[in-house]
Design a protein around this motif. Structure first.
Motif, mmCIF file in Angstrom:
data_model
loop_
_atom_site.group_PDB
_atom_site.id
_atom_site.type_symbol
_atom_site.label_atom_id
_atom_site.label_comp_id
_atom_site.label_asym_id
_atom_site.label_seq_id
_atom_site.Cartn_x
_atom_site.Cartn_y
_atom_site.Cartn_z
ATOM 1 N N SER A 1 -28.087 23.460 -13.369
ATOM 2 C CA SER A 1 -29.172 24.204 -12.638
ATOM 3 C C SER A 1 -29.699 25.536 -13.045
ATOM 4 O O SER A 1 -30.896 25.818 -13.129
ATOM 5 C CB SER A 1 -28.917 24.379 -11.028
ATOM 6 O OG SER A 1 -27.785 25.354 -10.987
ATOM 7 N N LYS B 1 -31.788 24.896 -16.032
ATOM 8 C CA LYS B 1 -33.212 24.232 -15.861
ATOM 9 C C LYS B 1 -33.958 25.057 -14.921
ATOM 10 O O LYS B 1 -35.113 25.309 -14.944
ATOM 11 C CB LYS B 1 -33.104 22.829 -15.251
ATOM 12 C CG LYS B 1 -32.433 22.293 -16.399
ATOM 13 C CD LYS B 1 -32.592 20.539 -15.726
ATOM 14 C CE LYS B 1 -32.326 19.629 -16.887
ATOM 15 N NZ LYS B 1 -33.024 19.372 -17.906
ATOM 16 N N LEU B 2 -33.387 25.753 -13.822
ATOM 17 C CA LEU B 2 -34.182 26.695 -12.883
ATOM 18 C C LEU B 2 -33.836 28.097 -12.942
ATOM 19 O O LEU B 2 -34.500 29.101 -12.065
ATOM 20 C CB LEU B 2 -33.780 26.036 -11.423
ATOM 21 C CG LEU B 2 -34.070 24.508 -11.113
ATOM 22 C CD1 LEU B 2 -33.638 23.994 -9.925
ATOM 23 C CD2 LEU B 2 -35.444 24.107 -11.301
ATOM 24 N N THR C 1 -31.263 29.997 -6.328
ATOM 25 C CA THR C 1 -31.616 28.416 -5.769
ATOM 26 C C THR C 1 -30.853 28.434 -4.871
ATOM 27 O O THR C 1 -29.876 28.893 -4.134
ATOM 28 C CB THR C 1 -31.212 27.556 -6.852
ATOM 29 O OG1 THR C 1 -29.505 27.850 -7.131
ATOM 30 C CG2 THR C 1 -31.815 27.448 -8.424
ATOM 31 N N TRP D 1 -29.132 25.339 -2.019
ATOM 32 C CA TRP D 1 -28.403 24.149 -2.416
ATOM 33 C C TRP D 1 -28.217 23.417 -0.903
ATOM 34 O O TRP D 1 -27.799 24.054 -0.036
ATOM 35 C CB TRP D 1 -26.872 24.328 -3.055
ATOM 36 C CG TRP D 1 -27.038 24.785 -4.112
ATOM 37 C CD1 TRP D 1 -27.360 26.231 -4.666
ATOM 38 C CD2 TRP D 1 -26.920 23.931 -5.649
ATOM 39 N NE1 TRP D 1 -27.199 26.049 -6.183
ATOM 40 C CE2 TRP D 1 -26.996 24.794 -6.777
ATOM 41 C CE3 TRP D 1 -26.451 22.826 -5.978
ATOM 42 C CZ2 TRP D 1 -26.920 24.570 -7.927
ATOM 43 C CZ3 TRP D 1 -26.328 22.305 -6.994
ATOM 44 C CH2 TRP D 1 -26.719 23.151 -8.194
ATOM 45 N N CYS E 1 -30.826 20.966 -5.226
ATOM 46 C CA CYS E 1 -31.031 22.148 -5.539
ATOM 47 C C CYS E 1 -32.295 22.522 -6.005
ATOM 48 O O CYS E 1 -33.077 21.875 -6.493
ATOM 49 C CB CYS E 1 -30.370 22.502 -7.014
ATOM 50 S SG CYS E 1 -30.271 24.186 -7.526
ATOM 51 N N LYS E 2 -32.858 23.729 -5.091
ATOM 52 C CA LYS E 2 -34.374 23.675 -5.158
ATOM 53 C C LYS E 2 -34.702 25.339 -5.260
ATOM 54 O O LYS E 2 -33.886 26.198 -4.929
ATOM 55 C CB LYS E 2 -34.997 23.118 -3.985
ATOM 56 C CG LYS E 2 -34.549 24.132 -2.661
ATOM 57 C CD LYS E 2 -35.398 23.367 -1.286
ATOM 58 C CE LYS E 2 -34.951 24.165 -0.204
ATOM 59 N NZ LYS E 2 -35.961 23.244 1.052
ATOM 60 N N LYS E 3 -35.820 25.342 -5.920
ATOM 61 C CA LYS E 3 -36.316 26.904 -6.125
ATOM 62 C C LYS E 3 -37.768 26.975 -5.912
ATOM 63 O O LYS E 3 -38.385 26.020 -6.288
ATOM 64 C CB LYS E 3 -35.917 27.502 -7.552
ATOM 65 C CG LYS E 3 -36.243 28.736 -7.912
ATOM 66 C CD LYS E 3 -35.618 29.208 -9.308
ATOM 67 C CE LYS E 3 -36.037 30.708 -9.564
ATOM 68 N NZ LYS E 3 -35.242 31.259 -10.518
ATOM 69 N N LEU F 1 -33.767 19.927 -8.446
ATOM 70 C CA LEU F 1 -32.978 18.851 -9.041
ATOM 71 C C LEU F 1 -32.218 18.338 -8.012
ATOM 72 O O LEU F 1 -31.724 18.817 -6.811
ATOM 73 C CB LEU F 1 -32.087 19.816 -9.857
ATOM 74 C CG LEU F 1 -32.640 20.673 -11.050
ATOM 75 C CD1 LEU F 1 -31.488 21.440 -11.443
ATOM 76 C CD2 LEU F 1 -33.346 19.937 -11.767
ATOM 77 N N LEU G 1 -27.003 14.552 -12.816
ATOM 78 C CA LEU G 1 -28.365 14.990 -12.667
ATOM 79 C C LEU G 1 -29.067 13.683 -12.216
ATOM 80 O O LEU G 1 -29.010 12.695 -13.385
ATOM 81 C CB LEU G 1 -29.063 15.792 -13.533
ATOM 82 C CG LEU G 1 -30.754 15.964 -13.245
ATOM 83 C CD1 LEU G 1 -30.634 16.954 -12.079
ATOM 84 C CD2 LEU G 1 -31.096 16.743 -14.466
ATOM 85 N N GLU H 1 -35.144 14.973 -11.554
ATOM 86 C CA GLU H 1 -35.791 16.564 -11.513
ATOM 87 C C GLU H 1 -37.389 16.433 -11.482
ATOM 88 O O GLU H 1 -37.859 15.479 -12.010
ATOM 89 C CB GLU H 1 -35.429 17.071 -13.128
ATOM 90 C CG GLU H 1 -36.096 18.225 -13.538
ATOM 91 C CD GLU H 1 -35.612 18.538 -14.895
ATOM 92 O OE1 GLU H 1 -36.120 19.592 -15.383
ATOM 93 O OE2 GLU H 1 -35.119 17.762 -15.574
#
Length: 138
Positions: A37, A40-41, A45, A47, A58-60, A76, A85, A88
């Motif tokens: 995470s 990638k992000l 983030t 969770w 997992c977000k942003k 993700l 994973l 995505e």
């Protein structure tokens, strides 16, 4: 042998035998997920576990400073047991939440929502087990 070294090695042996291998197995996916995470992000983030804790989301939100009110939701999804994973994706002006233990409900919010539609009319349900997607209203 020096008494201090003998004591040191005895303590390492004692504490080493007290650790549980199961504990480190459970921690491995967390480290793996965090590493992926972050790559990638980046940071900041959020969770969220699925209701049955089979998956973790997992977000942003990335806001655009040059376009007030515009943002992209990047996220993700990991399998909790393995840390792998499984999905995505990013959604312009997106919103996401768990629909069930293995399903996500998401919507990409349009700039102007027609008066005869609600966000639920535009929402999609994504099944992580089958990889299929359907309209929320189906």
């Amino acid at each position: 042998m020096h008494p201090f070294l003998l004591y040191f090695f005895l303590m390492i042996g004692f504490f080493g035998s007290c650790t549980s291998s199961k504990k480190s197995e459970n921690a491995t996916p967390d480290v793996k997920m965090m590493s992926i995470s972050k790559e990638k992000l980046g940071g900041n983030t959020e969770w969220l576990n699925s209701p049955g804790a089979s998956y973790v989301l997992c977000k942003k939100i990335r806001e655009y400073t040059d376009q007030p009110g515009e943002f992209t939701l990047e996220f993700l999804v990991f399998e909790n047991k393995t840390g792998n994973l499984v999905l995505e994706k990013s959604l312009p002006r997106g919103k996401i939440d768990w629909y069930s233990d293995h399903e996500l409900k998401w919507v990409s919010i349009p700039g102007n929502l027609p008066p005869d539609l609600s966000l639920d009319d535009l929402a999609k349900i994504h099944d992580l087990q089958t990889g299929t997607e359907r309209n929320h209203r189906e």
